[in-house]
Design a protein around this motif. Structure first.
Motif, PDB file in Angstrom:
ATOM      1  N   MET A   1       1.189  -8.832 -17.645  1.00 40.63           N
ATOM      2  CA  MET A   1       0.333  -8.049 -16.897  1.00 40.63           C
ATOM      3  C   MET A   1       0.929  -6.688 -16.773  1.00 40.63           C
ATOM      4  SD  MET A   1      -0.041 -10.595 -13.378  1.00 40.63           S
ATOM      5  CE  MET A   1       1.590 -11.020 -13.304  1.00 40.63           C
ATOM      6  N   PRO A   2      -0.107  -5.785 -16.496  1.00 44.44           N
ATOM      7  CA  PRO A   2       0.136  -4.219 -16.369  1.00 44.44           C
ATOM      8  C   PRO A   2       1.094  -4.192 -15.076  1.00 44.44           C
ATOM      9  CG  PRO A   2      -1.887  -4.317 -16.953  1.00 44.44           C
ATOM     10  CD  PRO A   2      -1.457  -5.800 -16.593  1.00 44.44           C
ATOM     11  N   PHE A   3       2.143  -3.287 -14.940  1.00 46.56           N
ATOM     12  CA  PHE A   3       2.815  -3.364 -13.715  1.00 46.56           C
ATOM     13  C   PHE A   3       2.469  -3.190 -12.574  1.00 46.56           C
ATOM     14  CE2 PHE A   3       5.956  -1.054 -10.888  1.00 46.56           C
ATOM     15  CZ  PHE A   3       7.035  -2.032 -10.918  1.00 46.56           C
ATOM     16  N   VAL A   4       1.134  -2.685 -12.505  1.00 46.88           N
ATOM     17  CA  VAL A   4       0.473  -2.284 -10.866  1.00 46.88           C
ATOM     18  C   VAL A   4      -0.089  -3.830 -10.705  1.00 46.88           C
ATOM     19  CG1 VAL A   4      -1.813  -1.628 -11.832  1.00 46.88           C
ATOM     20  CG2 VAL A   4      -0.938  -0.837  -9.634  1.00 46.88           C
ATOM     21  N   MET A   5      -0.577  -4.432 -11.614  1.00 48.87           N
ATOM     22  CA  MET A   5      -1.150  -5.875 -11.307  1.00 48.87           C
ATOM     23  C   MET A   5       0.029  -6.718 -10.758  1.00 48.87           C
ATOM     24  SD  MET A   5      -3.823  -8.060 -13.600  1.00 48.87           S
ATOM     25  CE  MET A   5      -4.242  -9.502 -13.136  1.00 48.87           C
ATOM     26  N   PHE A   6       1.156  -6.594 -11.706  1.00 49.80           N
ATOM     27  CA  PHE A   6       2.041  -7.245 -11.223  1.00 49.80           C
ATOM     28  C   PHE A   6       2.769  -7.093  -9.646  1.00 49.80           C
ATOM     29  CE2 PHE A   6       6.934  -7.521 -10.692  1.00 49.80           C
ATOM     30  CZ  PHE A   6       7.048  -8.878 -10.953  1.00 49.80           C
ATOM     31  N   TRP A   7       2.883  -5.806  -9.465  1.00 51.33           N
ATOM     32  CA  TRP A   7       3.016  -5.341  -8.214  1.00 51.33           C
ATOM     33  C   TRP A   7       2.280  -6.066  -6.875  1.00 51.33           C
ATOM     34  CZ3 TRP A   7       7.257  -2.764  -6.525  1.00 51.33           C
ATOM     35  CH2 TRP A   7       7.215  -2.163  -5.178  1.00 51.33           C
ATOM     36  N   VAL A   8       1.142  -6.111  -7.242  1.00 53.71           N
ATOM     37  CA  VAL A   8       0.044  -6.651  -6.088  1.00 53.71           C
ATOM     38  C   VAL A   8       0.393  -7.937  -6.125  1.00 53.71           C
ATOM     39  CG1 VAL A   8      -2.436  -6.807  -5.574  1.00 53.71           C
ATOM     40  CG2 VAL A   8      -1.748  -4.721  -6.329  1.00 53.71           C
ATOM     41  N   VAL A   9       0.354  -8.894  -7.234  1.00 57.81           N
ATOM     42  CA  VAL A   9       0.592 -10.240  -7.100  1.00 57.81           C
ATOM     43  C   VAL A   9       1.924 -10.490  -6.446  1.00 57.81           C
ATOM     44  CG1 VAL A   9       1.052 -12.212  -8.596  1.00 57.81           C
ATOM     45  CG2 VAL A   9      -0.937 -10.492  -9.243  1.00 57.81           C
ATOM     46  N   MET A  10       3.017  -9.805  -6.754  1.00 57.30           N
ATOM     47  CA  MET A  10       4.318  -9.983  -6.230  1.00 57.30           C
ATOM     48  C   MET A  10       4.164  -9.842  -4.647  1.00 57.30           C
ATOM     49  SD  MET A  10       7.752  -7.959  -6.948  1.00 57.30           S
ATOM     50  CE  MET A  10       7.140  -6.534  -6.023  1.00 57.30           C
ATOM     51  N   TRP A  11       3.625  -8.756  -4.315  1.00 57.43           N
ATOM     52  CA  TRP A  11       3.371  -8.723  -2.724  1.00 57.43           C
ATOM     53  C   TRP A  11       2.525  -9.699  -2.098  1.00 57.43           C
ATOM     54  CZ3 TRP A  11       6.688  -6.709   0.516  1.00 57.43           C
ATOM     55  CH2 TRP A  11       7.477  -6.017   0.197  1.00 57.43           C
ATOM     56  N   THR A  12       1.620 -10.075  -2.873  1.00 57.65           N
ATOM     57  CA  THR A  12       0.611 -11.323  -2.351  1.00 57.65           C
ATOM     58  C   THR A  12       1.464 -12.491  -2.080  1.00 57.65           C
ATOM     59  OG1 THR A  12      -1.229 -10.180  -3.401  1.00 57.65           O
ATOM     60  CG2 THR A  12      -1.396 -12.606  -2.465  1.00 57.65           C
ATOM     61  N   LEU A  13       2.319 -12.706  -2.953  1.00 60.60           N
ATOM     62  CA  LEU A  13       3.172 -14.047  -2.730  1.00 60.60           C
ATOM     63  C   LEU A  13       4.229 -13.542  -1.799  1.00 60.60           C
ATOM     64  CD1 LEU A  13       3.756 -15.021  -6.501  1.00 60.60           C
ATOM     65  CD2 LEU A  13       2.034 -15.989  -4.586  1.00 60.60           C
TER      66      LEU A  13
ATOM     67  N   LEU B   1       0.824  -1.273  -0.058  1.00 68.05           N
ATOM     68  CA  LEU B   1      -0.090  -0.041   0.000  1.00 68.05           C
ATOM     69  C   LEU B   1       0.802   1.032  -0.213  1.00 68.05           C
ATOM     70  CD1 LEU B   1      -2.829  -0.982   2.291  1.00 68.05           C
ATOM     71  CD2 LEU B   1      -2.842  -1.080   0.081  1.00 68.05           C
ATOM     72  N   GLY B   2       2.007   1.153   0.634  1.00 68.12           N
ATOM     73  CA  GLY B   2       2.734   2.367   0.673  1.00 68.12           C
ATOM     74  C   GLY B   2       3.425   2.955  -0.486  1.00 68.12           C
ATOM     75  N   PHE B   3       3.847   1.948  -1.468  1.00 69.51           N
ATOM     76  CA  PHE B   3       4.410   2.248  -2.615  1.00 69.51           C
ATOM     77  C   PHE B   3       3.436   2.407  -3.907  1.00 69.51           C
ATOM     78  CE2 PHE B   3       8.267   0.924  -0.166  1.00 69.51           C
ATOM     79  CZ  PHE B   3       9.022   1.937  -0.487  1.00 69.51           C
ATOM     80  N   LEU B   4       2.326   1.745  -3.471  1.00 67.29           N
ATOM     81  CA  LEU B   4       1.257   1.728  -4.842  1.00 67.29           C
ATOM     82  C   LEU B   4       0.946   2.830  -5.446  1.00 67.29           C
ATOM     83  CD1 LEU B   4      -0.373  -0.482  -5.985  1.00 67.29           C
ATOM     84  CD2 LEU B   4      -2.285   0.179  -4.696  1.00 67.29           C
ATOM     85  N   PRO B   5       0.954   4.259  -4.982  1.00 65.87           N
ATOM     86  CA  PRO B   5       1.098   5.536  -5.728  1.00 65.87           C
ATOM     87  C   PRO B   5       2.544   5.629  -6.686  1.00 65.87           C
ATOM     88  CG  PRO B   5       0.473   5.747  -3.381  1.00 65.87           C
ATOM     89  CD  PRO B   5       1.024   4.315  -3.329  1.00 65.87           C
ATOM     90  N   PHE B   6       3.458   5.028  -6.168  1.00 69.14           N
ATOM     91  CA  PHE B   6       4.621   5.150  -7.003  1.00 69.14           C
ATOM     92  C   PHE B   6       4.571   4.402  -8.424  1.00 69.14           C
ATOM     93  CE2 PHE B   6       5.736   6.650  -2.874  1.00 69.14           C
ATOM     94  CZ  PHE B   6       5.808   8.048  -3.127  1.00 69.14           C
ATOM     95  N   VAL B   7       3.788   3.101  -8.047  1.00 73.00           N
ATOM     96  CA  VAL B   7       3.982   2.245  -9.130  1.00 73.00           C
ATOM     97  C   VAL B   7       2.861   2.232 -10.007  1.00 73.00           C
ATOM     98  CG1 VAL B   7       5.735   0.742  -7.988  1.00 73.00           C
ATOM     99  CG2 VAL B   7       3.320   0.163  -7.509  1.00 73.00           C
ATOM    100  N   ASN B   8       1.855   2.981  -9.674  1.00 68.06           N
ATOM    101  CA  ASN B   8       0.683   3.153 -10.558  1.00 68.06           C
ATOM    102  C   ASN B   8       0.745   3.543 -12.036  1.00 68.06           C
ATOM    103  OD1 ASN B   8      -2.077   2.807 -10.719  1.00 68.06           O
ATOM    104  ND2 ASN B   8      -2.752   4.658 -10.009  1.00 68.06           N
ATOM    105  N   ARG B   9       0.985   2.458 -12.850  1.00 67.92           N
ATOM    106  CA  ARG B   9       1.138   2.811 -14.117  1.00 67.92           C
ATOM    107  C   ARG B   9       0.919   1.732 -14.857  1.00 67.92           C
ATOM    108  NH1 ARG B   9       7.211   4.237 -14.087  1.00 67.92           N
ATOM    109  NH2 ARG B   9       7.179   3.983 -11.719  1.00 67.92           N
ATOM    110  N   VAL B  10       0.389   1.590 -16.109  1.00 65.95           N
ATOM    111  CA  VAL B  10       0.104   0.355 -16.955  1.00 65.95           C
ATOM    112  C   VAL B  10       1.376  -0.131 -17.386  1.00 65.95           C
ATOM    113  CG1 VAL B  10      -1.029  -0.157 -19.038  1.00 65.95           C
ATOM    114  CG2 VAL B  10      -2.238   1.322 -17.464  1.00 65.95           C
ATOM    115  N   GLU B  11       2.089   0.676 -18.106  1.00 63.43           N
ATOM    116  CA  GLU B  11       3.350  -0.029 -18.822  1.00 63.43           C
ATOM    117  C   GLU B  11       4.486   0.271 -17.562  1.00 63.43           C
ATOM    118  OE1 GLU B  11       3.839   2.240 -22.451  1.00 63.43           O
ATOM    119  OE2 GLU B  11       1.894   1.163 -23.287  1.00 63.43           O
TER     120      GLU B  11
END
Length: 66
Positions: free
Chosen positions: A32-44, A16-26
């Protein structure tokens, strides 16, 4: 015990803290868009961190019998 507290806050800050900084599609990562990859990576990573916390918790070693 301080390590347990630090480990418990890392997923919160990472997801949640870095989500505004990685909120981009490319760029796309694994199709996967980068923001979706970020959430999946942090879930794992959260699952991995919780497993480490479980192993480090001294209350889990009391009833082992080893």
């Amino acid at each position: 015990m301080k390590v347990m507290y630090i480990l418990s806050i890392i997923p919160f800050i990472g997801m949640l803290g870095f989500l505004p900084f990685v909120n981009r599609v490319e760029p796309f990562v694994f199709s996967m868009p980068f923001v979706m990859f970020w959430v999946v990576m942090w879930t794992l990573l959260t699952s991995l961190i919780l497993g480490i916390m479980y192993k480090l918790d001294p209350r889990n070693k009391e009833g082992d019998g080893k």
